[in-house]
Design a protein around this motif. Structure first.
Motif, PDB file in Angstrom:
ATOM      1  N   ARG A  57      -7.385  24.726 -13.298  1.00 35.49           N
ATOM      2  CA  ARG A  57      -6.510  23.585 -13.009  1.00 35.49           C
ATOM      3  C   ARG A  57      -7.125  22.629 -11.983  1.00 35.49           C
ATOM      4  NH1 ARG A  57      -0.623  24.916 -14.176  1.00 35.49           N
ATOM      5  NH2 ARG A  57      -0.579  27.068 -14.933  1.00 35.49           N
ATOM      6  N   TYR A  66      -7.155  18.779 -12.485  1.00 34.57           N
ATOM      7  CA  TYR A  66      -5.873  18.114 -12.272  1.00 34.57           C
ATOM      8  C   TYR A  66      -5.640  17.875 -10.780  1.00 34.57           C
ATOM      9  CZ  TYR A  66      -4.820  19.226 -17.136  1.00 34.57           C
ATOM     10  OH  TYR A  66      -4.864  19.308 -18.503  1.00 34.57           O
ATOM     11  N   TYR A 115      -0.482  21.214 -15.168  1.00 33.27           N
ATOM     12  CA  TYR A 115      -1.014  20.518 -14.002  1.00 33.27           C
ATOM     13  C   TYR A 115      -1.153  21.472 -12.814  1.00 33.27           C
ATOM     14  CZ  TYR A 115      -0.226  15.978 -16.294  1.00 33.27           C
ATOM     15  OH  TYR A 115      -0.255  14.896 -17.145  1.00 33.27           O
ATOM     16  N   ARG A 146      -6.834  10.207 -14.058  1.00 26.95           N
ATOM     17  CA  ARG A 146      -5.521  10.422 -14.676  1.00 26.95           C
ATOM     18  C   ARG A 146      -5.495   9.889 -16.104  1.00 26.95           C
ATOM     19  NH1 ARG A 146      -0.217   9.672 -11.147  1.00 26.95           N
ATOM     20  NH2 ARG A 146      -0.781  10.753  -9.221  1.00 26.95           N
TER      21      ARG A 146
END
Length: 374
Positions: A241, A244, A263, A355
């Motif tokens: 992760r 993220y 996320y 993003r």
């Protein structure tokens, strides 16, 4: 490290006797060498040591703990770990796994301490209570402290399994009513390997024992006495992760859409950024998963005082780093609070770009899935 007195079988002989083939043995040597972080050229040395080294007598003590370390060990990914390394290291005393009990069990331990003085390994699972003269934990009418001091006197080395033995764990949490104390604060004259975790990973435990068998010495340790091969990186550094996190994409609650998208769990309390362990690389249950992959943030169980480091589900603050690492809640406000505006704008722009890229990849992936289904 090799023991020859009255111990007739080598590790290899025990493995073959249990029905494993030479091929199985070499697979195990390769497997455990990889977990120890050794180069492929060292596989032969691991195999040779297991072929020629006689089983090392082991005394495995249990004090204030829940036995999760033993449970983790016997559920290691590779069958030879549980069938051979645990069963065949001449495990002369362990209250959890030995068939004998009472006077017979204590007699077996005394015999090992006398016969192999200075040669056996002492494994300790659990903290030692010093409060009320040690009466919070007694075995065979004696306090845990007395038993530890006695067993440690003739040990070649001590392995402190789990956070209980390494740093006190939950028993030592405030206000620590039993005065639970880790092993290294009681025994000062013996080499001690601290293997924290609640529990530590089975393959980590096996790797430490095999290292001692192979090289006849303790593995390289960090400043806290932990094996560097397994505790040199943060859980955060190997977390899937992490992209993220770097992009500023966080789950706000465990049941929101961000959490469903996978996320980062930092804002719901994950302590991966401050925890040193190999959970993300070795994993658990035959390498299937680990807490973060299962949807729960790291609680930092291999770090000292983790029970007293604040609520498990509250975001940590004050972490070193720029942008996302120090202001996860206010990504859009970074530019306003930084004097070097150009640098801040660049950082924010980079995060926004990440993003968009992640969202684009997610969209493309869903479209591809639909095409495959049709």
């Amino acid at each position: 490290m090799a023991i020859e007195k009255s111990v007739k079988e080598t590790y290899y002989e025990s493995i073959i006797k249990q029905g494993y083939s030479r091929r199985d043995f070499m697979k195990f040597a390769t497997y455990i060498a990889a977990y120890m972080g050794l180069e492929t050229s060292m596989i032969g040395q691991v195999a040779k040591s297991l072929e020629n080294t006689y089983r090392i007598p082991v005394i495995w003590e249990h004090y204030q703990e829940c036995t999760c370390c033993s449970e983790s060990f016997i559920r290691s990914d590779h069958p030879i770990v549980s069938d051979i390394i645990l069963d065949k290291i001449s495990l002369d005393y362990t209250l959890t796994l030995m068939a004998a009990s009472g006077h017979q069990a204590e007699a077996a331990k005394q015999a090992t301490m006398e016969k192999y003085k200075g040669e056996y390994i002492l494994c300790v699972e659990g903290s030692v209570p010093l409060g009320d003269d040690g009466n919070y934990c007694c075995i065979a009418g004696r306090s845990a402290k007395d038993l530890l001091v006695e067993a440690a006197e003739g040990a070649k080395a001590i392995i402190a399994w789990g956070s209980c033995a390494s740093n006190g764990c939950v028993q030592a949490a405030y206000p620590n009513p039993t005065e639970a104390t880790p092993i290294h604060k009681i025994i000062k004259n013996k080499p001690i390997i601290r293997v924290p975790g609640c529990p530590p990973i089975g393959e980590v435990m096996a790797g430490i024992i095999v290292h001692m068998i192979t090289f006849g010495r303790l593995p390289e340790l960090d400043g806290l006495g932990r094996p560097k091969a397994f505790y040199s990186k943060r859980v955060h550094d190997s977390c899937y992760r992490r992209p993220y996190y770097d992009a500023g994409l966080f789950a706000e609650t465990f049941d929101d859409q961000n959490a469903k998208e996978g996320y980062c769990l930092y804002k719901v309390g994950c302590r991966g950024p401050m925890t040193y362990n190999s959970c993300g690389t070795i994993k658990w249950n035959n390498g299937v998963s680990y807490p973060i992959q299962s949807g729960h943030g790291c609680i930092g169980c291999s770090e000292e005082d983790f029970w007293d480091n604040g609520p498990f589900y509250k975001r940590l603050t004050g972490l070193a780093g720029f942008g996302i690492e120090s202001t996860a809640d206010t990504i859009g406000k970074v530019a306003a609070g930084v004097v070097a505006g150009g640098l801040a704008v660049h950082a924010v722009a980079a995060n926004i770009s990440k993003r968009k890229e992640l969202r684009s990849r997610t969209t493309r992936g869903k479209q591809n899935e639909k095409k495959l289904d049709s």
